[in-house]
Motif scaffolding. Structure first.
Motif, PDB file in Angstrom:
ATOM      1  N   ILE A 154      26.912  42.192  35.366  1.00 14.47           N
ATOM      2  CA  ILE A 154      25.523  41.396  35.466  1.00 14.47           C
ATOM      3  C   ILE A 154      25.061  41.226  37.085  1.00 14.47           C
ATOM      4  CG2 ILE A 154      24.547  39.232  34.840  1.00 14.47           C
ATOM      5  CD1 ILE A 154      26.335  39.477  32.178  1.00 14.47           C
ATOM      6  N   ILE A 155      26.336  40.634  37.728  1.00 16.45           N
ATOM      7  CA  ILE A 155      25.922  40.393  39.160  1.00 16.45           C
ATOM      8  C   ILE A 155      25.666  41.549  39.776  1.00 16.45           C
ATOM      9  CG2 ILE A 155      27.239  39.386  41.116  1.00 16.45           C
ATOM     10  CD1 ILE A 155      27.166  37.260  38.967  1.00 16.45           C
ATOM     11  N   GLU A 156      26.167  42.530  39.421  1.00 23.18           N
ATOM     12  CA  GLU A 156      25.937  44.181  40.321  1.00 23.18           C
ATOM     13  C   GLU A 156      24.628  44.248  40.142  1.00 23.18           C
ATOM     14  OE1 GLU A 156      29.157  46.392  39.117  1.00 23.18           O
ATOM     15  OE2 GLU A 156      30.529  45.395  40.037  1.00 23.18           O
ATOM     16  N   GLU A 157      24.057  44.355  38.950  1.00 21.04           N
ATOM     17  CA  GLU A 157      22.683  44.630  38.466  1.00 21.04           C
ATOM     18  C   GLU A 157      21.695  43.678  39.353  1.00 21.04           C
ATOM     19  OE1 GLU A 157      21.945  47.043  36.516  1.00 21.04           O
ATOM     20  OE2 GLU A 157      19.791  46.587  36.261  1.00 21.04           O
ATOM     21  N   ILE A 158      21.894  42.526  39.196  1.00 21.05           N
ATOM     22  CA  ILE A 158      20.959  41.600  39.992  1.00 21.05           C
ATOM     23  C   ILE A 158      21.030  42.043  41.826  1.00 21.05           C
ATOM     24  CG2 ILE A 158      20.744  39.086  40.729  1.00 21.05           C
ATOM     25  CD1 ILE A 158      21.816  38.381  38.032  1.00 21.05           C
ATOM     26  N   SER A 159      22.446  42.230  42.127  1.00 17.44           N
ATOM     27  CA  SER A 159      22.367  42.234  43.457  1.00 17.44           C
ATOM     28  C   SER A 159      21.662  43.636  43.867  1.00 17.44           C
ATOM     29  CB  SER A 159      23.849  42.308  44.033  1.00 17.44           C
ATOM     30  OG  SER A 159      24.522  43.518  43.732  1.00 17.44           O
ATOM     31  N   LYS A 160      21.758  44.787  42.989  1.00 10.98           N
ATOM     32  CA  LYS A 160      20.916  45.992  43.046  1.00 10.98           C
ATOM     33  C   LYS A 160      19.526  45.828  43.115  1.00 10.98           C
ATOM     34  CE  LYS A 160      21.115  49.215  40.175  1.00 10.98           C
ATOM     35  NZ  LYS A 160      21.478  49.912  39.034  1.00 10.98           N
ATOM     36  N   ASN A 161      19.066  44.960  42.074  1.00 11.00           N
ATOM     37  CA  ASN A 161      17.580  44.834  42.002  1.00 11.00           C
ATOM     38  C   ASN A 161      17.018  44.126  42.910  1.00 11.00           C
ATOM     39  OD1 ASN A 161      17.961  46.150  39.497  1.00 11.00           O
ATOM     40  ND2 ASN A 161      17.551  44.233  38.134  1.00 11.00           N
ATOM     41  N   LYS A 162      17.841  42.824  43.478  1.00 12.29           N
ATOM     42  CA  LYS A 162      17.080  42.172  44.480  1.00 12.29           C
ATOM     43  C   LYS A 162      17.530  42.469  45.941  1.00 12.29           C
ATOM     44  CE  LYS A 162      15.885  38.797  41.324  1.00 12.29           C
ATOM     45  NZ  LYS A 162      14.492  38.310  41.235  1.00 12.29           N
ATOM     46  N   ASN A 163      18.447  43.428  46.030  1.00 14.27           N
ATOM     47  CA  ASN A 163      18.997  44.065  47.450  1.00 14.27           C
ATOM     48  C   ASN A 163      19.637  42.797  47.810  1.00 14.27           C
ATOM     49  OD1 ASN A 163      19.155  45.921  49.190  1.00 14.27           O
ATOM     50  ND2 ASN A 163      17.353  45.567  50.092  1.00 14.27           N
ATOM     51  N   LEU A 164      20.689  42.159  47.105  1.00 13.44           N
ATOM     52  CA  LEU A 164      21.185  41.131  47.783  1.00 13.44           C
ATOM     53  C   LEU A 164      22.844  41.408  47.553  1.00 13.44           C
ATOM     54  CD1 LEU A 164      19.299  38.030  46.271  1.00 13.44           C
ATOM     55  CD2 LEU A 164      19.534  38.393  48.868  1.00 13.44           C
ATOM     56  N   ASP A 165      23.452  40.982  48.725  1.00  9.27           N
ATOM     57  CA  ASP A 165      24.915  41.109  48.683  1.00  9.27           C
ATOM     58  C   ASP A 165      25.746  40.622  47.483  1.00  9.27           C
ATOM     59  OD1 ASP A 165      27.895  41.638  50.117  1.00  9.27           O
ATOM     60  OD2 ASP A 165      27.663  39.452  49.335  1.00  9.27           O
ATOM     61  N   LYS A 166      26.360  41.259  46.707  1.00 10.68           N
ATOM     62  CA  LYS A 166      27.126  40.815  45.426  1.00 10.68           C
ATOM     63  C   LYS A 166      27.917  39.565  45.434  1.00 10.68           C
ATOM     64  CE  LYS A 166      29.541  44.595  44.534  1.00 10.68           C
ATOM     65  NZ  LYS A 166      30.549  45.535  43.816  1.00 10.68           N
ATOM     66  N   ASP A 167      28.524  39.343  46.367  1.00 11.31           N
ATOM     67  CA  ASP A 167      29.267  37.789  46.620  1.00 11.31           C
ATOM     68  C   ASP A 167      28.325  36.725  46.748  1.00 11.31           C
ATOM     69  OD1 ASP A 167      31.698  39.591  46.604  1.00 11.31           O
ATOM     70  OD2 ASP A 167      31.945  39.528  48.804  1.00 11.31           O
ATOM     71  N   LEU A 175      25.376  31.654  42.101  1.00 12.54           N
ATOM     72  CA  LEU A 175      25.335  31.203  40.639  1.00 12.54           C
ATOM     73  C   LEU A 175      26.487  30.343  40.239  1.00 12.54           C
ATOM     74  CD1 LEU A 175      24.299  34.798  39.279  1.00 12.54           C
ATOM     75  CD2 LEU A 175      22.902  32.743  39.037  1.00 12.54           C
ATOM     76  N   ASP A 176      27.353  30.635  40.931  1.00 17.23           N
ATOM     77  CA  ASP A 176      28.613  29.646  40.521  1.00 17.23           C
ATOM     78  C   ASP A 176      28.777  28.497  41.020  1.00 17.23           C
ATOM     79  OD1 ASP A 176      29.375  31.596  38.731  1.00 17.23           O
ATOM     80  OD2 ASP A 176      30.769  32.494  40.059  1.00 17.23           O
ATOM     81  N   ASN A 177      27.759  28.206  42.409  1.00 23.54           N
ATOM     82  CA  ASN A 177      28.226  26.837  43.132  1.00 23.54           C
ATOM     83  C   ASN A 177      27.675  25.596  42.188  1.00 23.54           C
ATOM     84  OD1 ASN A 177      25.525  26.426  43.629  1.00 23.54           O
ATOM     85  ND2 ASN A 177      25.697  27.309  45.684  1.00 23.54           N
ATOM     86  N   GLN A 178      27.881  24.568  42.522  1.00 20.61           N
ATOM     87  CA  GLN A 178      27.635  23.342  41.902  1.00 20.61           C
ATOM     88  C   GLN A 178      26.003  22.818  42.027  1.00 20.61           C
ATOM     89  OE1 GLN A 178      30.649  20.422  41.651  1.00 20.61           O
ATOM     90  NE2 GLN A 178      32.293  21.963  41.588  1.00 20.61           N
ATOM     91  N   PHE A 179      25.486  23.518  42.650  1.00 24.08           N
ATOM     92  CA  PHE A 179      23.919  23.078  42.816  1.00 24.08           C
ATOM     93  C   PHE A 179      23.327  23.418  41.636  1.00 24.08           C
ATOM     94  CE2 PHE A 179      25.022  24.103  47.324  1.00 24.08           C
ATOM     95  CZ  PHE A 179      24.776  22.810  48.033  1.00 24.08           C
ATOM     96  N   VAL A 205      19.415  36.536  35.405  1.00 23.33           N
ATOM     97  CA  VAL A 205      20.445  36.514  34.716  1.00 23.33           C
ATOM     98  C   VAL A 205      19.976  36.530  33.257  1.00 23.33           C
ATOM     99  CG1 VAL A 205      22.474  35.206  33.698  1.00 23.33           C
ATOM    100  CG2 VAL A 205      22.104  35.292  36.280  1.00 23.33           C
ATOM    101  N   GLN A 206      18.964  35.564  33.017  1.00 26.61           N
ATOM    102  CA  GLN A 206      18.338  35.344  31.650  1.00 26.61           C
ATOM    103  C   GLN A 206      17.732  36.711  31.232  1.00 26.61           C
ATOM    104  OE1 GLN A 206      16.471  31.769  30.986  1.00 26.61           O
ATOM    105  NE2 GLN A 206      14.588  33.025  30.041  1.00 26.61           N
ATOM    106  N   GLU A 207      17.014  37.388  32.146  1.00 24.44           N
ATOM    107  CA  GLU A 207      16.341  38.681  31.871  1.00 24.44           C
ATOM    108  C   GLU A 207      17.296  39.745  31.658  1.00 24.44           C
ATOM    109  OE1 GLU A 207      12.420  37.912  34.625  1.00 24.44           O
ATOM    110  OE2 GLU A 207      14.037  39.005  35.411  1.00 24.44           O
ATOM    111  N   ILE A 208      18.325  39.757  32.340  1.00 25.25           N
ATOM    112  CA  ILE A 208      19.467  40.716  32.032  1.00 25.25           C
ATOM    113  C   ILE A 208      20.111  40.704  31.049  1.00 25.25           C
ATOM    114  CG2 ILE A 208      21.770  41.658  32.831  1.00 25.25           C
ATOM    115  CD1 ILE A 208      20.500  41.397  35.770  1.00 25.25           C
ATOM    116  N   LEU A 209      20.573  39.358  30.457  1.00 24.74           N
ATOM    117  CA  LEU A 209      21.068  39.282  29.092  1.00 24.74           C
ATOM    118  C   LEU A 209      20.103  39.735  28.073  1.00 24.74           C
ATOM    119  CD1 LEU A 209      23.054  35.809  29.606  1.00 24.74           C
ATOM    120  CD2 LEU A 209      23.728  37.890  29.529  1.00 24.74           C
ATOM    121  N   LEU A 210      18.945  39.229  28.115  1.00 25.39           N
ATOM    122  CA  LEU A 210      18.169  39.507  27.199  1.00 25.39           C
ATOM    123  C   LEU A 210      17.782  41.018  26.860  1.00 25.39           C
ATOM    124  CD1 LEU A 210      15.492  36.698  27.514  1.00 25.39           C
ATOM    125  CD2 LEU A 210      16.821  36.908  25.293  1.00 25.39           C
TER     126      LEU A 210
END
Lengths: 205, 205
Positions: free
Chosen positions: A35-48, A54-58, A86-91
């Motif tokens: 799921i992370i990989e898909e987002i990073s590909k779509n948004k052209n952002l680094d996976k980490d 997504l995981d931090n407490q903000f 995330v929501q879009e990919i899960l759906l």
């Protein structure tokens, strides 16, 4: 409609391994890091970077409407966009009608209308620390105390992320179909025996 | 040492039926009302009276040492004597080395040193109300509201009785090996599939 299994899990409890093994035994697709990989590909952002965002407490600052009403959040922050992704990919996964196991990402709540079989995976703290040590990179030099702190901190973050989607506490049983303590289990054996329970559940459901 | 399965359960969740069916499938002995009957026979007391004494909310006044240290309570009240009897009977059952299922009576805590497989059984409130209605005597004239109130009151009493033996909340997962939501299940089918999980657990343990 495809059969969906969601796995919520305490950090270090082996939930990811159990999910992977269940997918293998049942012949289901498996989604976790994908799921992370898909987002990073779509948004052209680094996976980490995506994962960290997504995981931090903000999470706490995200408006309560997210996930409950599936209304798009009118916000341009990167994190909020990632949450929508995330929501879009899960759906998309759910709509593909394929049988699958999804680990984490509050998929049980976001995909509730698709009637997933919802598993919560947990374990004793000692067992979780031992599992983390087994998987630790040789270069890492963490004490048991460090690891325990890390486990508690990640679980706190998971609990917070949950609170945005539901008023119910992360560990409240009522949300799940089954909760399993992995402490004494060999996960391969657990996946084999649990797959029968799940097959039966989808039959009676 | 005999294999022991303990079942803690929400009222109306079908925990008793599941326990009975598990005992049947596995060929284990089964203890539930039998414990009350044994006490009433030994003490020459009416069964209903014994049950009422053990289940009411006066539990709170029992000293904290009970059950944790297995020290006899220096008290002459009937209730305290009954609690000691429960403990003695549970220990007798465990020492008999026979495989068994024990429903309720906080057997998971009292027999902890015998390494029981600890199950928590729960269900959605609607499902619990429906189960109570199915089992209701024709003469009883309870509304759904009445039944919901009864369920909550009995569960509160179970939670209180638990608090004497442990600081951990009744529904805290960490105490159990598995927690199962019976809402969507046919209990016969659930017992069959769960018996395999339990057999596997006793094998790896």
């Amino acid at each position: 409609m495809g059969k969906i299994i969601t796995i919520s899990r305490e950090f270090g409890s082996g939930g990811r391994e159990l999910g992977k093994r269940l997918a293998d035994v049942l012949g289901y697709d498996y989604y976790d890091k994908e799921i992370i990989e898909e987002i990073s590909k779509n948004k052209n952002l680094d996976k980490d970077y995506v994962e960290k965002c997504l995981d931090n407490q903000f999470w706490k600052s995200v408006p309560l409407s997210f996930g409950r009403t599936f209304t798009m959040i009118k916000s341009n922050t990167i994190r909020d966009n990632l949450l929508i992704s995330v929501q879009e990919i899960l759906l998309d996964i759910a709509r593909s009608d394929k049988d699958c196991v999804i680990v984490g990402r509050n998929a049980d709540i976001i995909l509730n209308e698709y009637n997933p079989f919802k598993i919560f995976v947990y374990a004793d703290i000692e067992s979780k620390i031992n599992r983390c040590i087994e998987r630790m990179d040789e270069k890492e030099n963490k004490t048991r105390k460090n690891i325990e702190h890390q486990i508690k901190s990640i679980d706190k973050s998971r609990m917070n992320s949950r609170e945005i989607l539901t008023d119910i506490n992360w560990k409240d049983l009522s949300q799940y179909h089954i909760a399993i303590n992995t402490t004494d289990w060999d996960l391969k054996q657990l996946a084999n025996t649990l797959s029968n329970v799940i097959n039966n559940w989808f039959m009676v459901k």
